[in-house]
Motif scaffolding. Sequence first.
Motif, PDB file in Angstrom:
ATOM      1  N   ALA A   7       2.481  -8.398   6.488  1.00 48.12           N
ATOM      2  CA  ALA A   7       3.422  -7.368   5.358  1.00 48.12           C
ATOM      3  C   ALA A   7       2.333  -7.122   4.295  1.00 48.12           C
ATOM      4  N   SER A   8       1.517  -7.996   4.040  1.00 48.89           N
ATOM      5  CA  SER A   8       0.427  -7.862   2.811  1.00 48.89           C
ATOM      6  C   SER A   8      -0.423  -6.647   2.997  1.00 48.89           C
ATOM      7  N   PHE A   9      -0.716  -6.157   4.237  1.00 51.20           N
ATOM      8  CA  PHE A   9      -1.367  -5.083   4.706  1.00 51.20           C
ATOM      9  C   PHE A   9      -0.619  -3.640   4.022  1.00 51.20           C
ATOM     10  N   ILE A  10       0.394  -3.736   4.404  1.00 52.36           N
ATOM     11  CA  ILE A  10       1.248  -2.610   4.057  1.00 52.36           C
ATOM     12  C   ILE A  10       1.483  -2.647   2.541  1.00 52.36           C
ATOM     13  N   GLY A  11       1.690  -3.811   2.001  1.00 51.15           N
ATOM     14  CA  GLY A  11       1.734  -3.706   0.352  1.00 51.15           C
ATOM     15  C   GLY A  11       0.401  -3.344  -0.425  1.00 51.15           C
ATOM     16  N   PHE A  12      -0.649  -3.595   0.226  1.00 50.07           N
ATOM     17  CA  PHE A  12      -1.817  -3.074  -0.421  1.00 50.07           C
ATOM     18  C   PHE A  12      -2.171  -1.701  -0.382  1.00 50.07           C
ATOM     19  N   VAL A  13      -1.720  -1.178   0.667  1.00 49.94           N
ATOM     20  CA  VAL A  13      -1.795   0.185   0.800  1.00 49.94           C
ATOM     21  C   VAL A  13      -0.628   1.079  -0.183  1.00 49.94           C
ATOM     22  N   ALA A  14       0.401   0.302  -0.061  1.00 56.14           N
ATOM     23  CA  ALA A  14       1.788   0.787  -0.773  1.00 56.14           C
ATOM     24  C   ALA A  14       1.831   0.603  -2.223  1.00 56.14           C
ATOM     25  N   ALA A  15       0.500  -0.024  -2.558  1.00 56.53           N
ATOM     26  CA  ALA A  15       0.497  -0.151  -4.085  1.00 56.53           C
ATOM     27  C   ALA A  15       0.198   1.156  -4.795  1.00 56.53           C
ATOM     28  N   GLY A  16      -0.786   1.729  -4.164  1.00 56.06           N
ATOM     29  CA  GLY A  16      -1.187   3.077  -4.742  1.00 56.06           C
ATOM     30  C   GLY A  16      -0.181   4.057  -4.307  1.00 56.06           C
ATOM     31  N   GLN A  17       0.622   3.996  -3.308  1.00 60.82           N
ATOM     32  CA  GLN A  17       1.589   4.885  -2.700  1.00 60.82           C
ATOM     33  C   GLN A  17       2.740   4.913  -3.925  1.00 60.82           C
ATOM     34  N   THR A  18       2.984   3.657  -4.229  1.00 62.57           N
ATOM     35  CA  THR A  18       4.082   3.409  -5.450  1.00 62.57           C
ATOM     36  C   THR A  18       3.772   4.204  -6.527  1.00 62.57           C
ATOM     37  N   LEU A  19       2.676   4.416  -7.071  1.00 61.60           N
ATOM     38  CA  LEU A  19       2.397   4.899  -8.083  1.00 61.60           C
ATOM     39  C   LEU A  19       2.300   6.206  -8.115  1.00 61.60           C
ATOM     40  N   VAL A  20       1.630   6.783  -6.929  1.00 61.41           N
ATOM     41  CA  VAL A  20       1.986   8.242  -6.784  1.00 61.41           C
ATOM     42  C   VAL A  20       3.398   8.761  -6.669  1.00 61.41           C
ATOM     43  N   ILE A  21       4.096   7.897  -5.861  1.00 58.91           N
ATOM     44  CA  ILE A  21       5.341   8.560  -5.655  1.00 58.91           C
ATOM     45  C   ILE A  21       6.250   8.492  -7.089  1.00 58.91           C
ATOM     46  N   LEU A  22       5.720   7.439  -7.846  1.00 52.24           N
ATOM     47  CA  LEU A  22       6.611   7.355  -9.248  1.00 52.24           C
ATOM     48  C   LEU A  22       6.150   8.684 -10.146  1.00 52.24           C
ATOM     49  N   ILE A  23       4.874   9.380 -10.030  1.00 53.94           N
ATOM     50  CA  ILE A  23       5.009  10.527 -10.863  1.00 53.94           C
ATOM     51  C   ILE A  23       5.354  11.732  -9.572  1.00 53.94           C
ATOM     52  N   ALA A  24       6.216  11.512  -8.735  1.00 55.39           N
ATOM     53  CA  ALA A  24       6.871  12.507  -8.128  1.00 55.39           C
ATOM     54  C   ALA A  24       5.629  13.292  -7.132  1.00 55.39           C
ATOM     55  N   GLY A  25       4.812  12.364  -6.687  1.00 54.42           N
ATOM     56  CA  GLY A  25       3.760  12.924  -5.838  1.00 54.42           C
ATOM     57  C   GLY A  25       3.722  12.062  -4.548  1.00 54.42           C
ATOM     58  N   ILE A  26       2.713  12.434  -3.604  1.00 57.66           N
ATOM     59  CA  ILE A  26       2.663  11.877  -2.386  1.00 57.66           C
ATOM     60  C   ILE A  26       1.015  11.722  -2.124  1.00 57.66           C
ATOM     61  N   ASP A  27       0.727  10.606  -1.290  1.00 60.00           N
ATOM     62  CA  ASP A  27      -0.696  10.530  -0.931  1.00 60.00           C
ATOM     63  C   ASP A  27      -0.626  10.261   0.783  1.00 60.00           C
ATOM     64  N   LEU A  28      -0.996  11.570   1.314  1.00 63.70           N
ATOM     65  CA  LEU A  28      -1.063  11.408   2.757  1.00 63.70           C
ATOM     66  C   LEU A  28      -2.528  11.546   3.416  1.00 63.70           C
ATOM     67  N   SER A  29      -3.214  10.887   2.484  1.00 62.11           N
ATOM     68  CA  SER A  29      -4.868  10.612   3.045  1.00 62.11           C
ATOM     69  C   SER A  29      -4.972   9.229   3.359  1.00 62.11           C
ATOM     70  N   VAL A  30      -4.041   8.441   2.940  1.00 61.93           N
ATOM     71  CA  VAL A  30      -4.336   6.977   2.994  1.00 61.93           C
ATOM     72  C   VAL A  30      -4.791   6.624   4.522  1.00 61.93           C
ATOM     73  N   ALA A  31      -4.301   7.191   5.565  1.00 61.27           N
ATOM     74  CA  ALA A  31      -4.957   6.665   6.852  1.00 61.27           C
ATOM     75  C   ALA A  31      -6.517   6.700   6.978  1.00 61.27           C
ATOM     76  N   TRP A  32      -6.801   7.864   6.757  1.00 64.93           N
ATOM     77  CA  TRP A  32      -8.396   7.753   6.975  1.00 64.93           C
ATOM     78  C   TRP A  32      -9.180   7.229   5.960  1.00 64.93           C
ATOM     79  N   VAL A  33      -8.630   7.073   4.590  1.00 66.87           N
ATOM     80  CA  VAL A  33      -9.382   6.672   3.569  1.00 66.87           C
ATOM     81  C   VAL A  33      -9.460   4.986   3.935  1.00 66.87           C
ATOM     82  N   ILE A  34      -8.223   4.371   4.756  1.00 68.20           N
ATOM     83  CA  ILE A  34      -8.287   3.050   5.334  1.00 68.20           C
ATOM     84  C   ILE A  34      -9.509   3.032   6.233  1.00 68.20           C
TER      85      ILE A  34
END
Length: 330
Positions: A57-84
């Motif tokens: 679960a932590s692996f999801i949690g690590f990447v979702a940390a950034g996704q949380t911040l982005v969604i909080l400003i009403a954005g989204i990050d679809l580049s996470v897969a290949w940055v990982i």
Amino acid sequence: MGEQAGVAIERVPRVADPLRRSIVLTFGAAVLLFLIGGAIQPGFLRPGNVFAVLVVASFIGFVAAGQTLVILIAGIDLSVAWVINAGGVMLTSLAAGSDLNAAWVVPATLAMGATVGLVNGLGIVLLQVPPVVMTLGMNGIMQGLVLGLTNGFTSSGAKAYAPRVVAQFVNGTLPGGVPLDLVLWAALAAALWVLLSRMTFGRWIYALGNNPLAAYLAGGNIRGITVAVYALAGGFSAFTGIILAGYAGQATLGAGDPYLFASIAAVVIGGTSILGGKGHYLGTIAGAIILTVLTDVLTLLSIPEAGRSVLYGLAILTALLLYGRQPAET
């Protein structure tokens, strides 16, 4: 107007009661799923197995940390897969199995991720490219770069493996069997709690997600906040790539693919509004745990992959319906 905007900023809550309740309920759902798993299979609740589930679960949690911040400003990050993916490949290829090289490769990999996020943010604020388009395009660019540089294969020999110091840390345990990975996750959670609940930057994140115009009129550097948030998200994605490579002992092309959907799902299930301005990383932690335990429970029930995907999607839609009807905490 300026005074009203300033008041709106001051009223952005640290962790308001409705949000606190949703976080508690989400953690309650995670505990319930653990209990269901324990009822289905004896030994599911043994500490060793619980720790193993939480590590995944932590692996999801690590990447979702950034996704949380982005969604909080009403954005989204679809580049996470290949940055990982790029993070894992960069770690193994440049470090070549050397612990000494890891001392500079790890920071360089994090910088790579932050740079990708920086480009995402600049494209959004300067070129006015919608976040979905910008980050999806960047995901394609990163995919092309990684596949082009690797010819579609991970490196062979020493360059195929993560440095021992990284692998040992990710897979290490404290006395009592507590994984170091979970200690790292707890430290990240504490840092983001401070950022979102106690720091001015966190309050501006909520303000921007709630009402960009009010945040601007109150004196917020809207462009700077947006770019900074996307840079952080990119850094978290690259960090996840490092962790995954350390956990597996080597980089794998496509290792980040499952985390695009999972990172968004964890944020939504955790109570963060997809429209921005409402939510907290504490809820995302519970969401990541729910996704992981739900997958395990469905597997224990011998539900085929197709059925698991349907139930997985229904869980996310249910969360959207529940949280989408809640008023913003203002």
